[in-house]
Design an enzyme around this catalytic site. Structure first.
Site, PDB file in Angstrom:
ATOM      1  N   TYR A 106       0.799  -1.220   0.000  1.00  0.00           N
ATOM      2  CA  TYR A 106       0.000   0.000   0.000  1.00  0.00           C
ATOM      3  C   TYR A 106       0.833   1.273   0.000  1.00  0.00           C
ATOM      4  CZ  TYR A 106       1.240  -0.072   4.915  1.00  0.00           C
ATOM      5  OH  TYR A 106       1.950  -0.109   6.075  1.00  0.00           O
ATOM      6  N   PRO A 132       7.423   3.225   3.015  1.00  0.00           N
ATOM      7  CA  PRO A 132       6.981   2.258   4.034  1.00  0.00           C
ATOM      8  C   PRO A 132       6.701   2.961   5.365  1.00  0.00           C
ATOM      9  CG  PRO A 132       9.029   1.551   2.974  1.00  0.00           C
ATOM     10  CD  PRO A 132       8.775   2.956   2.562  1.00  0.00           C
ATOM     11  N   HIS A 133       5.559   2.656   5.950  1.00  0.00           N
ATOM     12  CA  HIS A 133       5.202   3.222   7.244  1.00  0.00           C
ATOM     13  C   HIS A 133       4.070   2.412   7.861  1.00  0.00           C
ATOM     14  CE1 HIS A 133       2.357   4.954   4.422  1.00  0.00           C
ATOM     15  NE2 HIS A 133       1.528   5.137   5.442  1.00  0.00           N
ATOM     16  N   VAL A 134       3.982   2.530   9.173  1.00  0.00           N
ATOM     17  CA  VAL A 134       2.879   1.942   9.930  1.00  0.00           C
ATOM     18  C   VAL A 134       2.378   3.007  10.901  1.00  0.00           C
ATOM     19  CG1 VAL A 134       3.659  -0.460   9.702  1.00  0.00           C
ATOM     20  CG2 VAL A 134       4.439   0.909  11.651  1.00  0.00           C
TER      21      VAL A 134
END
Length: 155
Positions: free
Chosen positions: A53, A63-65
């Site tokens: 995503y 990239p990350h959360v």
């Protein structure tokens, strides 16, 4: 605006798979105290379940959360992969650049997104990265200074 830590710049990361790219890229963040180990694990789990995503355009991943999934402090990294890696995004593979994003609040998240968008839209920046793609101190300094100048323009 957040300045980039030069230790979070890698202009020649070697990885053969998307998992290896995330683990190696996240490993430096872990060492530098920006994230907990679960940040990387969560990112890999979500990618397996939902897909990549965080690939926002051809060749570029962010990239990350969520902050509660292992972010310890706000910041971002810039990684140029030695060779493009397929993440499973038909339209945008292979990924050559990863910009990890870590934010503790929504406001910090928005500020970092604005900075990252400015970096991504800057063609001169990517020309500079390609010309200075080795991991020596001078190349890292050139990229660090350029990124920080972009951030100052947004302040």
């Amino acid at each position: 605006m957040e300045k980039i830590n030069s230790r979070l710049i890698n202009l020649n990361l070697k990885a053969d798979t998307w998992e290896e790219a995330l683990m190696k890229g996240g490993g430096v963040l872990l060492e530098e105290g920006y994230i907990e180990d679960r940040y990387i694990k969560t990112l890999i789990e979500i990618t397996k379940k939902e897909g990549p995503y965080y690939i926002i355009t051809k060749g570029i991943a962010i990239p990350h959360v969520r902050p509660d999934e292992g972010v310890k402090k706000t910041g971002f990294s810039f990684i140029r992969l030695e060779k493009g890696v397929n993440f499973g995004s038909k339209e945008n593979d292979p990924v050559k650049y990863m910009i990890f994003l870590m934010s503790k609040t929504s406001e910090e998240h928005i500020d970092l997104i604005n900075l990252i968008i400015s970096i991504i839209e800057d063609r001169e920046f990517f020309r500079l990265v390609e010309e200075n793609s080795g991991n020596n101190q001078e190349n890292i300094r050139i990229i660090e200074n350029y990124i920080n100048r972009i951030g100052e323009c947004l302040s």
